[in-house]
Design a protein around this motif. Structure first.
Motif, PDB file in Angstrom:
ATOM      1  N   GLU A   1       0.857  -1.181   0.000  1.00 18.31           N
ATOM      2  CA  GLU A   1       0.000   0.000   0.000  1.00 18.31           C
ATOM      3  C   GLU A   1       0.893   1.230   0.000  1.00 18.31           C
ATOM      4  OE1 GLU A   1      -1.416  -1.462   3.776  1.00 18.31           O
ATOM      5  OE2 GLU A   1      -3.467  -1.249   3.050  1.00 18.31           O
TER       6      GLU A   1
ATOM      7  N   CYS B   1      -5.407  -0.297   0.447  1.00 18.56           N
ATOM      8  CA  CYS B   1      -5.909  -1.608   0.842  1.00 18.56           C
ATOM      9  C   CYS B   1      -6.819  -1.515   2.061  1.00 18.56           C
ATOM     10  CB  CYS B   1      -4.760  -2.591   1.122  1.00 18.56           C
ATOM     11  SG  CYS B   1      -5.323  -4.261   1.484  1.00 18.56           S
TER      12      CYS B   1
ATOM     13  N   PHE C   1     -10.567  -6.505  -1.570  1.00 20.89           N
ATOM     14  CA  PHE C   1     -10.491  -5.055  -1.751  1.00 20.89           C
ATOM     15  C   PHE C   1     -11.862  -4.402  -1.666  1.00 20.89           C
ATOM     16  CE2 PHE C   1      -9.211  -1.150  -4.253  1.00 20.89           C
ATOM     17  CZ  PHE C   1      -8.365  -0.677  -3.266  1.00 20.89           C
TER      18      PHE C   1
END
Length: 383
Positions: A45, A151, A326
């Protein structure tokens, strides 16, 4: 620094876990090389600035601000066009530590390949990603905040909104109160859930109005070695701020937790979310739903025992089990609107961040996690 010539060149930069100089190849066709500004643990991320682009890239140019996303979107495959799935056939899950386009790595260390993690590898001053694994955002958006949307926060909110479709007045139970679980709580609260129950086995969960998350898990692939890390993280804000109305500690219960949940919710919750990554807990979450319409959503990734078991009667009685990757977002299509919601103060991100540290202190961030003294550490690389 990158070469000033027109064609991108190999560059060297620092990369963690061990702070070493590695070589990073120029972007290949349809790829972009990013100067990472705010990589986030565990390296999948990040937010940053495009440093160079490969042949055929038209969506990005040098200087663009971007979020990296581990789940890409090519926008042209069967799945992307279907409107029924967020898992791209081309840029779905990177499992081998190699780039999608040529099954090679862009990182080298002393002549040997260093493999990518989740196709984005943000534990590095620079990284190369497929252009389908990056999302352009406004330069006015704070990169040090929205990196969490790559994320965890997006996954939790989306699970409540897109996957479960939490309804107003409903009862929600969340197993595991880390960042993902608390993001589910935020999403459920914004949908008008009347009761949001957190389940976690850390005894300090309610001390001084704070919560401490249960162990979570992630992996790193670095020079053929897979590393695992268990950690607990301190949440620096109150449960109430994220929407939790009450917390249940399974260790203090005299009955199985599913029975406890069914007892305090008049037969079971409307929605249950498993955010730990434990297949037995997923079964417990399913058992904690009510008959007829109860929905359980699986978000956690099991560290061990990936197979689950459940009595078929749970489904015959009307329960539904859903998986969530997700949060059901299409990253390139949907993340810009989520960023906009943050900028409009419709969702919160800042309260998940407990520490900001320079890249050279990344090991301090690991110590904070293992000591249970942080929720999310943002690692900053000077521009």
């Amino acid at each position: 620094m990158a070469s000033s010539s027109s064609a991108p060149q190999v560059i060297t930069c620092k990369e963690a876990l061990v702070m070493e100089e590695v070589e990073i190849s120029p972007p290949q066709p349809l790829e972009i090389r990013i100067k990472t500004i705010f990589p986030r643990i565990f390296g999948h991320e990040a937010s940053g600035v495009v440093e160079s682009v490969g042949q055929g890239v038209t969506e990005f140019k040098e200087g663009d601000h971007v979020l990296t996303v581990f789940l890409g979107e090519c926008m042209s495959c069967k799945m992307c066009k279907s409107g029924k799935s967020t898992i791209c056939q081309v840029l779905g899950f990177e499992r081998k530590g190699l780039m999608h386009s040529d099954q090679k790595t862009r990182f080298m260390f002393k002549g040997k390949p260093v493999y990518h993690y989740c196709a984005v590898s943000s534990f590095s001053e620079y990284t190369v990603v497929h252009s389908g694994c990056a999302v352009k955002i406004s330069p006015h958006v704070p990169l040090e905040k929205v990196c969490l949307l790559s994320c965890g926060v997006a996954a939790g909110i989306g699970a409540a909104w897109n996957v479960a479709d939490v309804s107003k007045g409903s009862t929600v139970v969340i197993f595991g109160l880390g960042t993902v679980g608390l993001s589910v709580a935020q999403g459920a609260k914004l949908r008008g859930a009347s009761r949001i129950i957190g389940v976690d086995n850390n005894p300090r969960k309610c001390e001084n109005g704070t919560i401490i998350s249960s162990p979570s898990y992630s992996e790193f692939i670095f020079q053929h070695v897979t590393w695992s890390l268990d950690f607990t993280m301190l949440v620096s804000t109150t449960a109430k701020a994220f929407g939790i109305t009450e917390v249940v500690d399974p260790n203090s219960c005299q009955k199985p937790i599913a029975q406890v949940i069914k007892g305090i919710t008049d037969g079971g919750a409307d929605f249950c979310f498993e955010c730990v990554g434990d297949s037995d807990m997923l079964t417990t979450a399913l058992e904690s739903c009510c008959d007829g319409w109860g929905v359980t959503v699986a978000l956690g990734v099991p560290r061990l025992k990936p197979k689950m078991s459940a009595h078929y009667s749970l489904f015959l009685k009307g329960r539904t089990l859903k998986g969530s990757i997700f949060g059901g977002w299409k990253p390139k299509s949907d993340l810009p609107s989520l960023v906009e919601k943050y900028m409009n103060k419709e969702i919160q991100i800042d309260d998940y961040i407990t520490h900001n540290l320079p890249f050279d202190d990344i090991n301090k961030a690991f110590n904070l996690m293992t000591e249970g003294k942080c929720l999310r550490c943002v690692i900053h690389i000077p521009r």
